[in-house]
Write an enzyme that holds these catalytic residues in place. Structure first.
Site, PDB file in Angstrom:
ATOM      1  NE  ARG A   1      66.227   4.354  63.964  1.00 35.42           N
ATOM      2  CZ  ARG A   1      66.288   5.496  64.650  1.00 35.42           C
ATOM      3  NH1 ARG A   1      65.190   6.094  65.011  1.00 35.42           N
ATOM      4  NH2 ARG A   1      67.448   6.037  64.930  1.00 35.42           N
TER       5      ARG A   1
ATOM      6  CE1 TYR B   1      68.102  12.561  67.789  1.00 31.97           C
ATOM      7  CE2 TYR B   1      66.424  10.988  68.455  1.00 31.97           C
ATOM      8  CZ  TYR B   1      67.742  11.386  68.429  1.00 31.97           C
ATOM      9  OH  TYR B   1      68.680  10.607  69.024  1.00 31.97           O
TER      10      TYR B   1
ATOM     11  NE  ARG C   1      63.583   8.230  67.996  1.00 34.19           N
ATOM     12  CZ  ARG C   1      62.921   8.503  66.905  1.00 34.19           C
ATOM     13  NH1 ARG C   1      61.610   8.529  66.903  1.00 34.19           N
ATOM     14  NH2 ARG C   1      63.551   8.742  65.785  1.00 34.19           N
TER      15      ARG C   1
ATOM     16  CE1 TYR D   1      69.392   4.474  69.747  1.00 30.07           C
ATOM     17  CE2 TYR D   1      67.839   3.958  67.993  1.00 30.07           C
ATOM     18  CZ  TYR D   1      69.109   3.877  68.532  1.00 30.07           C
ATOM     19  OH  TYR D   1      70.082   3.187  67.866  1.00 30.07           O
TER      20      TYR D   1
ATOM     21  N   GLY E   1      71.527   1.295  61.399  1.00 27.21           N
ATOM     22  CA  GLY E   1      70.937   2.433  60.721  1.00 27.21           C
ATOM     23  C   GLY E   1      69.759   2.143  59.816  1.00 27.21           C
TER      24      GLY E   1
ATOM     25  CB  CYS F   1      58.257  22.876  84.002  1.00 25.37           C
ATOM     26  SG  CYS F   1      57.030  22.489  85.237  1.00 25.37           S
ATOM     27  CD  GLU F   2      62.454  22.429  79.770  1.00 26.34           C
ATOM     28  OE1 GLU F   2      62.580  23.216  78.810  1.00 26.34           O
ATOM     29  OE2 GLU F   2      63.170  22.460  80.782  1.00 26.34           O
TER      30      GLU F   2
HETATM   31  C1  LIG Z   1      73.499   3.882  66.995  1.00 22.45           C
HETATM   32  C2  LIG Z   1      74.382   2.931  66.322  1.00 22.45           C
HETATM   33  C3  LIG Z   1      73.867   1.753  65.758  1.00 22.45           C
HETATM   34  C4  LIG Z   1      72.400   1.436  65.706  1.00 22.45           C
HETATM   35  O1  LIG Z   1      71.678   2.356  64.943  1.00 22.45           O
HETATM   36  P1  LIG Z   1      70.172   2.046  64.543  1.00 22.45           P
HETATM   37  O2  LIG Z   1      69.747   3.234  63.770  1.00 22.45           O
HETATM   38  O3  LIG Z   1      69.393   1.908  65.808  1.00 22.45           O
HETATM   39  O4  LIG Z   1      70.166   0.799  63.762  1.00 22.45           O
HETATM   40  C5  LIG Z   1      74.759   0.865  65.208  1.00 22.45           C
HETATM   41  N1  LIG Z   1      76.097   1.099  65.205  1.00 22.45           N
HETATM   42  C6  LIG Z   1      76.615   2.222  65.734  1.00 22.45           C
HETATM   43  C7  LIG Z   1      78.081   2.412  65.712  1.00 22.45           C
HETATM   44  C8  LIG Z   1      75.790   3.175  66.300  1.00 22.45           C
HETATM   45  O5  LIG Z   1      76.311   4.291  66.794  1.00 22.45           O
END
Ligand SMILES: *Cc1c(COP(=O)(O)O)cnc(C)c1O
Length: 403
Positions: free
Chosen positions: A262, A302, A298, A357, A225, A328-329
């Site tokens: 990411r 998002y 993305r 992603y 994350g 076509c969107e």
């Molecule tokens: C998606 C996910 C990640 C990776 O998330 P990033 O934002 O790409 O770092 C890590 N652990 C779990 C359980 C996830 O679902």
């Protein structure tokens, strides 16, 4: 400097290009930040699952965080050792669970009480003690986009603290379950440290209270994350991230597992697309390119922002344009009201931060073959996935008209 023009000529467009050296540097930065503890960096395969990418991380010593048995198989194929492979996800099938247990991976990350019972039953059939962790949902607002927030009770992920406790007690008393890990992942693209620390404190407290029940957790899995800069976001420094997490683990003898996706791959990736046309509908300017939402979802999914640069062109006289694809969107766009110079047929645009992603979310919508992928390693380019042909797209379809 990456020679986009040469790459586009050599491999055609649309095209994904990944800078493997950048991935290495990011990996080392994060690994180094946790040096004060035993740690495993488990690359989140879903962010970029090309085998060459996964193999690159395997070579750096990385583990793998997988969310399907397909990803687990990729991790094995890429040479990631089984004791560094984790299997997460809210809906694993019996077949997936059985294979993961048989493959003897580090642990299966459980996301419900019902899943614990399934794993126990399957492990019993196999006459094995399955290693597990529980994904705790600490009910923390990660302050990120709602679609990528996962740590609130309103999200489908993980279980609340009390359910987690019940699961650990059940596992301790079962011959077929071996609870060794604990996990949380509150969301993606996190740019604030406080929610992470708060979640970590809650989960570390749970580890301590499990100790009093003689349940010894060996792996503290903090999920992924970590946010990156797409536009002008101020991100968390890996060192500060690590220090903050470690400060919640005082007096615990525990290995930290981190699941970055990411952070390792996003800014290593570039999506090269070619301009087809310009047009104007009542003052509104559109630049139509050969890449589309089926290649890079993305922005459509998002409303995500990606920097887009123009290759080899003076950008002095710019006006606003929507950069759109051929699908076509109306949702098929890479950017809205983006400042661009006048574009000609065959000019190149580069969508940045496309390494995570991007290709992994690509589809064949509108019967479009998926792009090729190219690795840049020490200045050399290498094809790591060939462009899909029409024949590839129809290969699995059965001809009802044949008999
Ligand atoms: C998606 C996910 C990640 C990776 O998330 P990033 O934002 O790409 O770092 C890590 N652990 C779990 C359980 C996830 O679902």
């Amino acid at each position: 400097m990456i020679n986009y023009k040469e790459l586009a000529q050599k491999y055609s467009t649309p095209l994904y290009v990944y800078d493997f050296d950048y991935m290495s540097a990011q990996y080392e930065k994060l690994k180094e930040a946790f040096r004060a503890r035993k740690s495993i960096m488990a690359f989140a395969v879903k962010s970029n699952s090309n085998l060459s990418v996964v193999k690159h991380f395997a070579d750096l010593g990385s583990g793998a965080d997988c969310v399907s048995i397909g990803e687990v198989r990729r991790a094995f194929l890429a040479g990631i050792p089984k004791y560094k492979i984790i299997f997460s996800g809210v809906g694993k099938s019996d077949d997936e669970l059985r294979e993961a247990i048989e493959k003897d991976i580090l642990y299966i990350n459980l996301e419900s009480y019902a899943e614990l019972e399934r794993v126990e039953a399957i492990a019993k059939e196999l006459n094995i003690a399955a290693r597990i962790s529980v994904r705790v949902n600490p009910n923390i607002d990660p302050k990120t986009h709602p679609y990528i927030s996962t740590g609130l009770h309103g999200n489908k992920f993980g279980v609340d603290i009390n359910t987690a406790k019940r699961m650990y007690i059940k596992a301790k008393n079962s011959e077929n379950l071996d609870p060794i890990g604990i996990h949380f992942h509150i969301g993606s693209q996190l740019t604030e440290l406080d929610p992470i620390v708060e979640a970590s404190e809650i989960v570390a407290d749970l580890v301590r209270s499990l100790q009093t029940l003689e349940i010894e957790i060996k792996f503290f899995d903090i999920g992924g994350g970590l946010g990156i800069t797409y536009n002008d976001e101020v991100t968390i420094e890996p060192y500060e991230y690590a220090q903050a997490i470690l400060s919640t683990l005082t007096a615990l003898d525990i290995t930290v597992i981190c699941e970055p996706g990411r952070f390792l791959t996003a800014n290593a990736g570039y999506f090269i697309t070619k301009v087809l046309y310009e047009k104007e509908n009542n003052e509104k300017r559109f630049v139509i390119v050969d890449g589309a939402m089926n290649d890079l979802l993305r922005p459509s999914l998002y409303d995500a922002y990606h920097k887009i640069s123009v290759v080899d062109k003076e950008s002095s006289d710019v006006t606003k344009a929507d950069i759109v694809g051929p699908v076509c969107e109306s949702g098929d766009f890479f950017a809205k009201d983006y400042l661009l110079p006048k574009m000609e047929h065959n000019d190149l645009l580069v969508v940045e931060s496309a390494g995570a992603y991007g290709f992994t979310m690509a589809s064949n919508y509108n019967t479009r073959g998926r792009s090729a992928e190219v690795a840049l390693v020490g200045g050399e380019d290498r094809l790591i996935r060939r462009r899909e042909s029409f024949e590839d797209l129809i290969a699995n379809e059965l001809d009802l008209m044949e008999k």
